[in-house]
Structures are given as structure tokens and as C-alpha cells.
Write an enzyme that holds these catalytic residues in place. Structure first.
Site, PDB file in Angstrom:
ATOM      1  N   LYS A   1      65.607  89.071  34.977  1.00 23.18           N
ATOM      2  CA  LYS A   1      66.396  88.068  34.268  1.00 23.18           C
ATOM      3  C   LYS A   1      66.975  88.709  33.023  1.00 23.18           C
ATOM      4  O   LYS A   1      66.247  89.269  32.198  1.00 23.18           O
ATOM      5  CB  LYS A   1      65.552  86.856  33.881  1.00 23.18           C
ATOM      6  CG  LYS A   1      66.329  85.797  33.111  1.00 23.18           C
ATOM      7  CD  LYS A   1      65.457  84.585  32.775  1.00 23.18           C
ATOM      8  CE  LYS A   1      66.242  83.531  32.027  1.00 23.18           C
ATOM      9  NZ  LYS A   1      65.417  82.341  31.690  1.00 23.18           N
TER      10      LYS A   1
ATOM     11  N   PHE B   1      71.380  80.344  29.652  1.00 25.87           N
ATOM     12  CA  PHE B   1      70.604  81.287  28.853  1.00 25.87           C
ATOM     13  C   PHE B   1      70.380  82.626  29.545  1.00 25.87           C
ATOM     14  O   PHE B   1      69.681  83.472  29.016  1.00 25.87           O
ATOM     15  CB  PHE B   1      69.254  80.680  28.479  1.00 25.87           C
ATOM     16  CG  PHE B   1      69.363  79.402  27.700  1.00 25.87           C
ATOM     17  CD1 PHE B   1      70.386  79.216  26.789  1.00 25.87           C
ATOM     18  CD2 PHE B   1      68.452  78.377  27.900  1.00 25.87           C
ATOM     19  CE1 PHE B   1      70.490  78.041  26.070  1.00 25.87           C
ATOM     20  CE2 PHE B   1      68.550  77.205  27.186  1.00 25.87           C
ATOM     21  CZ  PHE B   1      69.582  77.023  26.268  1.00 25.87           C
ATOM     22  N   GLY B   2      70.937  82.822  30.739  1.00 29.52           N
ATOM     23  CA  GLY B   2      70.740  84.104  31.396  1.00 29.52           C
ATOM     24  C   GLY B   2      71.052  84.060  32.871  1.00 29.52           C
ATOM     25  O   GLY B   2      71.366  83.020  33.451  1.00 29.52           O
TER      26      GLY B   2
ATOM     27  N   ASP C   1      60.040  71.582  29.386  1.00 27.16           N
ATOM     28  CA  ASP C   1      61.152  71.511  30.340  1.00 27.16           C
ATOM     29  C   ASP C   1      60.613  71.477  31.766  1.00 27.16           C
ATOM     30  O   ASP C   1      61.111  72.186  32.651  1.00 27.16           O
ATOM     31  CB  ASP C   1      62.091  72.698  30.147  1.00 27.16           C
ATOM     32  CG  ASP C   1      63.454  72.485  30.818  1.00 27.16           C
ATOM     33  OD1 ASP C   1      63.778  71.326  31.127  1.00 27.16           O
ATOM     34  OD2 ASP C   1      64.168  73.472  31.036  1.00 27.16           O
TER      35      ASP C   1
ATOM     36  N   LEU D   1      70.104  85.482  42.169  1.00 29.99           N
ATOM     37  CA  LEU D   1      69.312  84.308  42.550  1.00 29.99           C
ATOM     38  C   LEU D   1      69.732  83.050  41.800  1.00 29.99           C
ATOM     39  O   LEU D   1      69.511  81.942  42.292  1.00 29.99           O
ATOM     40  CB  LEU D   1      67.819  84.575  42.305  1.00 29.99           C
ATOM     41  CG  LEU D   1      67.216  85.736  43.094  1.00 29.99           C
ATOM     42  CD1 LEU D   1      65.760  85.919  42.721  1.00 29.99           C
ATOM     43  CD2 LEU D   1      67.359  85.505  44.587  1.00 29.99           C
TER      44      LEU D   1
ATOM     45  N   GLU E   1      72.003  81.486  37.945  1.00 28.28           N
ATOM     46  CA  GLU E   1      72.672  81.733  36.669  1.00 28.28           C
ATOM     47  C   GLU E   1      72.670  80.444  35.859  1.00 28.28           C
ATOM     48  O   GLU E   1      72.924  79.360  36.389  1.00 28.28           O
ATOM     49  CB  GLU E   1      74.108  82.212  36.890  1.00 28.28           C
ATOM     50  CG  GLU E   1      74.834  82.620  35.625  1.00 28.28           C
ATOM     51  CD  GLU E   1      76.196  83.215  35.904  1.00 28.28           C
ATOM     52  OE1 GLU E   1      76.861  83.642  34.941  1.00 28.28           O
ATOM     53  OE2 GLU E   1      76.597  83.267  37.092  1.00 28.28           O
ATOM     54  N   GLY E   2      72.352  80.583  34.582  1.00 21.42           N
ATOM     55  CA  GLY E   2      72.321  79.421  33.700  1.00 21.42           C
ATOM     56  C   GLY E   2      72.919  79.738  32.355  1.00 21.42           C
ATOM     57  O   GLY E   2      73.518  80.807  32.146  1.00 21.42           O
TER      58      GLY E   2
ATOM     59  N   VAL F   1      69.698  85.629  36.791  1.00 18.02           N
ATOM     60  CA  VAL F   1      68.514  86.111  37.491  1.00 18.02           C
ATOM     61  C   VAL F   1      68.951  86.872  38.740  1.00 18.02           C
ATOM     62  O   VAL F   1      69.803  86.398  39.506  1.00 18.02           O
ATOM     63  CB  VAL F   1      67.587  84.940  37.872  1.00 18.02           C
ATOM     64  CG1 VAL F   1      66.333  85.461  38.576  1.00 18.02           C
ATOM     65  CG2 VAL F   1      67.200  84.144  36.631  1.00 18.02           C
TER      66      VAL F   1
END
Length: 573
Positions: A178, A157-158, A290, A152, A154-155, A160
Site C-alpha cells: 500500500k 489515502f492510498g 472505521d 487491488l 484505490e482510495g 493497494v
């Protein structure tokens, strides 16, 4: 202890004897007969002198009577029939609770403090009761229990994924997983806190654990129930916004003519749902830090918007994920101050001490206003289609900074030469005597203390009209409570200002034109030098003390730093 004899009380050369007649007063109890005493030298006193002494003695008794009544003291033996000889230490004591005005004020003040945001009493109940009981009933999972499906997102920090359980094929893809490499422990803590305190505000969190692997960096696995893929950012990128949101909320496409009033009603519904979610988070002591359209997801089940991605959040009730002089934010939506607390604030002490002091620090810094600024920018983007792209938002932030974060100044600069999209936004906010613009300017301000809170924003007249969905019973009660407790006294202040500034004569209750001109010409006095200002010197001394304490606490924390709360996170066997 002094003793009082029932046989009499000696007053100089006068002796008081009690008679058995009916007492005329409830304080003294009995009538008094006065007779004179003879001196050792057998001095004789005439009858007339004796009457004078008796009269003066009665006057003296009246004086003592008035004194005892004035201070609320009665003669113990005459009131309580305590016998021939008693001591004050043997008097019976009342076991009943005495209610006094200072006691009531103290009790109400204590209760107000314990339940003030972020909540001392609810914090102890949540940490030491609910969190403990929840561990016995929550489900447990391992990484082998899941089948990975569609990625779903991607960033940094992780990553999904949409996943499903191996042993339950009937519910394929009903979970979201996640894998968090950084801030995973923080996000597990925040989601569990939100699940217990405000489950309707954030995504439905299920479980989180630490994966034991051969990798250098362990991964935290976080599981939510799947509620939808569409974020507010995705919906805003559509040319059909906000009508596409109306279709999602109502479940069908409305066959109505498009227009500014219809768009305003949809945006009002979205903003109210975001503010409700934020107020629930802030009431429990969590500041998101955020808030942006990418972190607001539409829940298909409840047909409401919910907040996700709590990895940057700070739990200011116990001080988790808060480090002075460090910040986590998105510069596009961040408030100008960047910090949610003063940089002079020391590192968080132990959890019970931090919880006890949290209402004081909250009122001193008002950290929730950081999220309000970000929400104001989202409101601005929903109203102005031209500001929905990243590049246009960055350009707006530069313009606002040049205008010293004054939206009225920015409006005067941009509106005369605005494009059609910008003019449409100005028209939308100008509906109902610019009530939307009034709410927006109360949210986007330079100083955090001048911004409105989520509660006050919900009580704003902008939300008087009903949105697309009828409010639930609890939401209606909360909204009525906010309107009753978050009154805006701006109208009264404006009335007083207009009364003072009314041109005319002093008899009519206003200033004359000459007096108004003099007021306009008054210039502020120059500030005195800091060396001559005693208050400034005291403040500098206070800052030095706080800086020293802060450095000492930071050093101690670095020496014995342990994330005590991570011990509650399950680990894979």
C-alpha cells in the site's frame, strides 16, 4: 528518650519492686511487690493504712496492665530482658515483611489499575522492550525490492497492489503493498502495535517505511502478507450470502437444505470472529473508528475474518492519532456521538504520562463502544438483505434517527408493512426467543455507556451454540473467562421488578392495583433553574477550567508539535 529502670518504677508515693518469682503473665513478666515510701518529714503510717495503700496500688497496676493489653503495648524491659537500662531507639527491629489488610488491598488495587484497559504495565513493556527488540529482528526492504502486480484497490489515502519480491520468484504475488499518502505513519504505528499485541486480529503486517522521492508529498510504503482478496462487503453483495461464507470457512459446499436456522449459524460465526478481533484491539488500547464490511477481510489461511485499514485508528494508550474536536469516520457506520472521547478532553501529554492516565480516561469515556455501534450495523446488514446497499443503509439511518435511535420503536414502525426481505430478517433475529434481537439492541444504542462491550457481547447467550468452526483452545478459554466475568444481572433485576410490580396485596410482596396506578400517574419534577442549582454552577465552573486548560495545551502543542513516534519508522536511504 525516656528511660525505664529495672530497679523499679515510681508511681507517686508508691514504689514498685520486681521479684524473682515465676511470671504469671507474658506481658508484665513478673510479680510486683508494693511498699510505701517515707516522706522527707518522716510521717509514720500505720500497718492498716499501708495495706490500704498496697491494695490501691495493686488496683492501679491492674488498670495499667489492662491499658497496655488494650493498645497492644507491653513494658519493653519486662518482655525483652533488655538489661538494667535501655533506650527505645536501641530496640531490635524486625526485617520481615509485615502483611496487613490495607496493604493487601492497596497492592491489589495497584495491580488492577496497571492491568486495566488499555493496560499501563503492558504498555510500558510493549513500548520500551518489545518495540525496541523487534527492530533488530524485523526484515528490511526498499522500494526497488518489489515488483508491482495487480491493483487491488484505490482510495483517498492510498493505492493497494499485489506485489512480489524481485529476488524470490517462487513466491510471486504473496505480498500486498500500500502506497499511503496520508495517515501512512499512523497506519505503520498501529499495524506494528497490533502485530505485537494481537496478531490474529488484523492482517499479517510485515514492514513499513518512508519513501524518499522527488515528489512534494512523500509516500509511506506498507507491506502485508497476502491472505485473500474477498472482504465482507464483497461477500455480502452476493445473492448467495451467507452460504458463500460457509463454503469459505469449511472449505467445501454443504449439501444441506437452506433455511433461517442455517443462516443464523453462519452469521453467528462471522459476528463472533469480528467481536474476537475487536476485543483484542480494544484490550491493547486501539479504537478502529472505521469498522465496516469493506475493512473486514477473509483470511484464506486461517479461515477467519480479520480487520484491515488502521489509518483512522486511535491509540488511546499513548494518545497517537487522537485530536480533540476532530474525528475520522464513515457516516454510514459511525455512532451518533461521532467522537470517541469527550471534546473536553485535552490533547495527549507525553507518552509516559498518557500511558499512566489512560485507564482513567478509558473508563470515563468508554471509547470502544464507538466500534460496537458500527459492528451492530454490520450485524443488522447480515440479518436484513434489504439493508446491504449503501442507499438502503442511509435510509435506515434516517429512520433510526427519527425513532431517537431506538430499535424497538423502529421495529414497531417498519415490521407491520415490511417487505419479504425485512420480514426474513425479523424472523432470523426472533429465533430462540429473540435472543439475536436482544444482542442487536444492546449494541445499537444512542448513548455509548449503554452499549455492550466486545467482551460482554461474546458472553451473550446468542453465542452459546457452537459456530461453523470449533474454537481454538485459547478462544475457548477467553470465552469461558468472559462468561465468568461479564455476568448479565438483568434476570435478577427483572425478577425484582416483577416482584415489586406483582398485583395483589402488600402482604404478598407486591403493590396493589391502586398503588400501581399511582406510580403510573407520577410525573417527573421540573428541573430547577441553573442559577439556583449549586451543582450546575460547579459543573459550569469545571467546564470553564477544562476549556482553558485545553486551549492552553493545544497552543503549546501547536508551537512545539513533533511526531516523536515517526522517528521509529525506517526511511529509505
Amino acid at each position: 528518650m525516656a528511660a525505664l529502670a529495672a530497679s523499679g518504677v515510681g508511681l507517686g508515693t508508691v514504689k514498685l519492686h520486681f521479684l524473682n518469682s515465676k511470671p504469671p503473665s507474658q506481658f508484665l513478666g513478673k510479680k510486683i511487690k508494693i511498699s510505701t515510701l517515707l516522706h522527707e518529714k518522716h510521717v509514720s503510717i500505720s500497718r492498716s493504712k499501708a495495706h490500704q495503700i498496697s491494695a490501691s496500688g495493686l488496683q492501679l497496676v491492674d488498670v495499667f496492665h489492662d491499658v497496655f493489653l488494650g493498645v497492644g503495648v507491653g513494658l519493653p524491659c519486662t518482655v525483652m530482658a533488655c538489661g538494667d537500662m535501655i533506650y527505645r531507639s536501641t530496640l531490635p527491629r524486625s526485617n520481615e515483611l509485615t502483611i496487613t489488610v490495607p496493604g493487601v488491598i492497596l497492592a491489589l488495587g495497584t495491580l488492577s489499575y496497571l492491568w486495566a484497559t488499555p493496560g499501563v504495565a503492558p504498555g510500558f513493556w510493549d513500548m520500551f522492550v518489545l518495540a525496541f527488540v523487534e527492530r533488530f529482528f524485523r526484515p528490511t526492504y526498499r522500494k526497488d525490492d518489489f515488483v508491482l502486480g495487480k491493483k487491488l484497490g484505490e482510495g483517498a489515502f492510498g493505492t493497494v497492489y499485489r506485489v512480489s519480491l524481485k529476488n524470490d520468484s517462487s513466491k510471486a504475488g504473496d505480498l500486498v503493498l500500500k502506497k499511503a499518502t496520508e495517515y501512512g505513519a499512523v497506519e505503520i504505528w498501529m499495524n506494528e502495535r497490533a502485530r505485537r499485541a494481537c496478531s490474529n486480529s488484523c492482517a499479517d503486517f510485515v514492514y513499513g517505511f518512508l519513501e524518499n522521492s522527488s515528489k512534494k508529498t512523500s509516500e509511506y510504503w506498507l507491506i502485508w502478507r497476502f491472505e485473500g482478496e474477498a472482504t465482507l462487503y464483497d461477500l455480502m453483495q452476493s445473492k448467495d450470502f451467507p452460504y458463500n461464507v460457509e463454503a469459505l470457512i469449511l472449505g467445501q459446499v454443504q449439501d444441506l437444505p437452506k433455511g433461517i436456522e442455517r443462516e443464523n449459524r453462519i452469521i453467528q460465526t462471522i459476528l463472533r470472529q469480528i467481536l474476537f478481533a475487536l476485543d483484542s484491539l480494544h484490550s491493547t488500547g486501539i479504537v478502529h473508528r472505521d469498522i465496516k464490511p469493506q475493512n473486514i477481510i477473509f483470511s484464506e489461511g486461517s479461515r477467519t475474518f480479520k480487520i484491515i485499514d488502521l489509518g483512522a485508528a486511535a491509540d488511546l494508550r499513548v494518545g497517537i492519532n487522537y485530536v480533540p474536536k476532530e474525528f475520522l469516520l464513515d457516516p454510514r457506520y459511525a455512532a451518533p456521538e461521532q467522537y470517541i472521547m469527550s471534546t473536553q478532553t485535552p490533547s495527549a501529554p507525553s507518552a509516559p504520562v498518557a500511558t499512566a492516565l489512560s485507564p482513567v480516561l478509558w473508563q470515563l469515556n468508554l471509547p470502544d463502544r464507538f466500534d460496537i455501534y458500527s459492528t451492530g450495523l454490520i450485524f443488522l446488514q447480515m440479518a436484513f438483505p434489504a439493508l446491504r446497499s449503501d442507499s438502503s443503509l442511509i435510509q435506515f439511518n434516517r429512520q433510526l434517527k427519527r425513532a431517537e435511535y431506538d430499535l424497538l420503536t423502529w421495529r414497531k414502525t417498519v415490521e407491520p408493512r415490511a417487505s419479504s426481505d425485512l420480514k426474513r430478517g425479523f424472523e432470523l433475529l426472533a429465533l430462540d426467543n429473540e435472543i439475536g434481537w436482544e444482542l442487536l439492541t444492546s449494541m445499537v444504542r444512542y448513548k455509548a455507556r449503554q452499549r455492550t462491550s466486545a467482551k460482554t457481547a461474546l458472553a451473550h447467550p446468542y453465542f452459546v451454540r457452537e459456530g461453523l468452526l470449533a474454537l481454538s483452545v485459547m478462544q475457548n478459554l477467553r470465552l469461558q473467562f468472559f462468561r465468568a466475568t461479564q455476568q448479565d444481572y438483568g434476570e435478577a433485576a427483572n425478577w425484582i421488578i416483577q416482584l415489586m410490580a406483582k398485583s395483589g396485596t402488600e402482604k404478598e410482596g407486591g403493590f396493589t392495583e391502586a398503588q400501581l396506578q399511582n406510580l403510573r400517574e407520577i410525573k417527573p419534577k421540573k428541573k430547577e433553574k441553573a442559577q439556583k442549582n449549586a451543582l450546575a454552577s460547579a459543573l459550569r465552573f469545571q467546564r470553564k477550567i477544562l476549556k482553558t486548560l485545553n486551549e492552553s495545551m493545544s497552543e503549546l502543542n501547536q508551537r512545539s508539535k513533533s511526531l516523536w513516534w515517526t522517528r521509529w519508522i525506517p526511511r529509505e536511504d
